[in-house]
Design an enzyme around this catalytic site. Structure first.
Site, PDB file in Angstrom:
ATOM      1  N   ASN A 126      35.305   8.275 -28.092  1.00 49.22           N
ATOM      2  CA  ASN A 126      36.374   7.521 -27.843  1.00 49.22           C
ATOM      3  C   ASN A 126      37.496   7.961 -28.753  1.00 49.22           C
ATOM      4  OD1 ASN A 126      38.167   5.298 -27.750  1.00 49.22           O
ATOM      5  ND2 ASN A 126      36.738   3.717 -28.362  1.00 49.22           N
ATOM      6  N   CYS A 159      41.047   4.574 -28.795  1.00 54.97           N
ATOM      7  CA  CYS A 159      41.021   3.100 -28.978  1.00 54.97           C
ATOM      8  C   CYS A 159      42.396   2.698 -29.405  1.00 54.97           C
ATOM      9  CB  CYS A 159      39.984   2.579 -30.037  1.00 54.97           C
ATOM     10  SG  CYS A 159      39.923   1.047 -30.462  1.00 54.97           S
ATOM     11  N   LYS A 162      37.209  10.112 -23.950  1.00 55.64           N
ATOM     12  CA  LYS A 162      38.100   8.810 -23.274  1.00 55.64           C
ATOM     13  C   LYS A 162      39.212   8.843 -23.614  1.00 55.64           C
ATOM     14  CE  LYS A 162      37.122   3.878 -22.690  1.00 55.64           C
ATOM     15  NZ  LYS A 162      36.050   2.511 -23.061  1.00 55.64           N
TER      16      LYS A 162
END
Length: 322
Positions: A135, A138, A175
């Site tokens: 990730n 974010c 991501k």
């Protein structure tokens, strides 16, 4: 006539073989037990965990969530107990119920991502991990400079460090955020650094204003916008990256599509744009059975179009442009 029961939903995501392409989205179902009260998480293609960091983190101030006309804003801030608690409690529980797990990892520095990966790989229950989702996007952090996916160089640095710590047999999915000028450029950097695939998209950065108090709804001011409002953005991002793969500008790689999926029709839209699997997120908050329902609806829709395999529909819209 093809029936839903005859449709082969299995997928191979860069070596991660899953019985079906439907997953949770990170952060929308905690780490399993909460959702397991409503559905058997082992029936999902994979369960995607909440992003885990090296150390316990309290997250951002409250209020942290606000409804919008077509979704929600959240400003949780990656709250969690840290990697040690995760591998001692959460990961063994997921293995005990037979779930296939995609572990989402996060960090405030590139080195922290590597530290988390090293601890995860050493975990006794690591054998239930089908893939690692990195990730790097974010938006729920106070320092926007920590959104590594906003620049190719920082994306490449994080993925390279994680790649060095993770077994090559375990796929890495980067991501990505849609809050960039050229998402294909970021995808290229992540794949070049060793990612096996991509997760697209993370939430969009947004702000909601309380017009009674004339102040932001969220204590952190900004938050991540999710829900139906962002689905066209997800479709666009997936389309652009998959098109670049088809054109040879990027290596062919699986895309985990996420963003505003509530129904099988929503999921099929992302798949036709190029997603090899689908994550269901915000819909879980008002319908915990949504991932299983979406799975069954996708099978019905694919059968209705006369296909017998889910994989036959991936990216099909690129072959049917006017």
């Amino acid at each position: 006539m093809v029936t839903a029961a005859a449709v082969d939903l299995s997928v191979d995501l860069a070596g991660a073989r899953l019985a079906n392409p439907i997953m949770t989205a990170s952060g929308c179902a905690a780490n399993g037990p909460e959702l397991h009260r409503f559905i058997d998480v082992a029936q999902l293609g994979a369960f995607v965990t909440k992003s885990v960091k090296a150390n316990p983190q309290s997250g951002r101030g409250t209020p942290r969530m606000a409804e919008t006309d077509s979704g929600m804003l959240n400003s949780i801030g990656l709250q969690g107990p840290g990697i040690n608690a995760f591998i001692e409690k959460d990961l063994p529980w997921l293995r005990s119920v037979g779930a296939r797990v995609i572990v989402s990892i996060a960090g405030s520095t590139a080195a922290e991502f590597a530290t988390v990966t090293r601890s995860l790989v050493a975990a006794e229950a690591f054998d239930c991990v089908a893939a690692i989702e990195v990730n790097i996007s974010c938006p729920n952090v106070a320092n926007r400079g920590l959104v590594f996916a906003c620049a190719p160089e920082s994306s490449r640095q994080v993925i390279s460090l994680v790649r060095a710590e993770a077994p090559h047999s375990v796929p890495l999915f980067a991501k990505l955020t849609p809050d960039v000028t050229d998402i294909v450029e970021i995808a290229d950097a992540a794949l070049d650094a060793g990612a096996h695939g991509l997760t697209m998209i993370n939430t969009l950065l947004g702000i909601g204003i309380d017009t009674e108090r004339l102040r932001p709804h969220l204590a952190g001011v900004t938050g991540g916008l999710s829900g139906p409002a962002i689905r066209p953005v997800a479709v666009r991002a997936i389309w652009q990256v998959h098109a670049a793969m088809r054109a040879g500008r990027l290596p062919l790689a699986p895309i985990l599509g996420v963003g505003g999926v509530r129904t099988g029709t929503d999921a099929l839209e992302l798949v036709a744009a190029g997603a090899s699997a689908i994550q269901v997120g915000t819909a879980i908050f008002n319908d915990p059975t949504a991932p299983i329902r979406v799975r069954d609806q996708v099978a019905d829709l694919i059968a209705g179009h006369g296909f017998t395999r889910f994989t036959d529909v991936v990216g099909i819209a690129h072959e049917r442009t006017a």
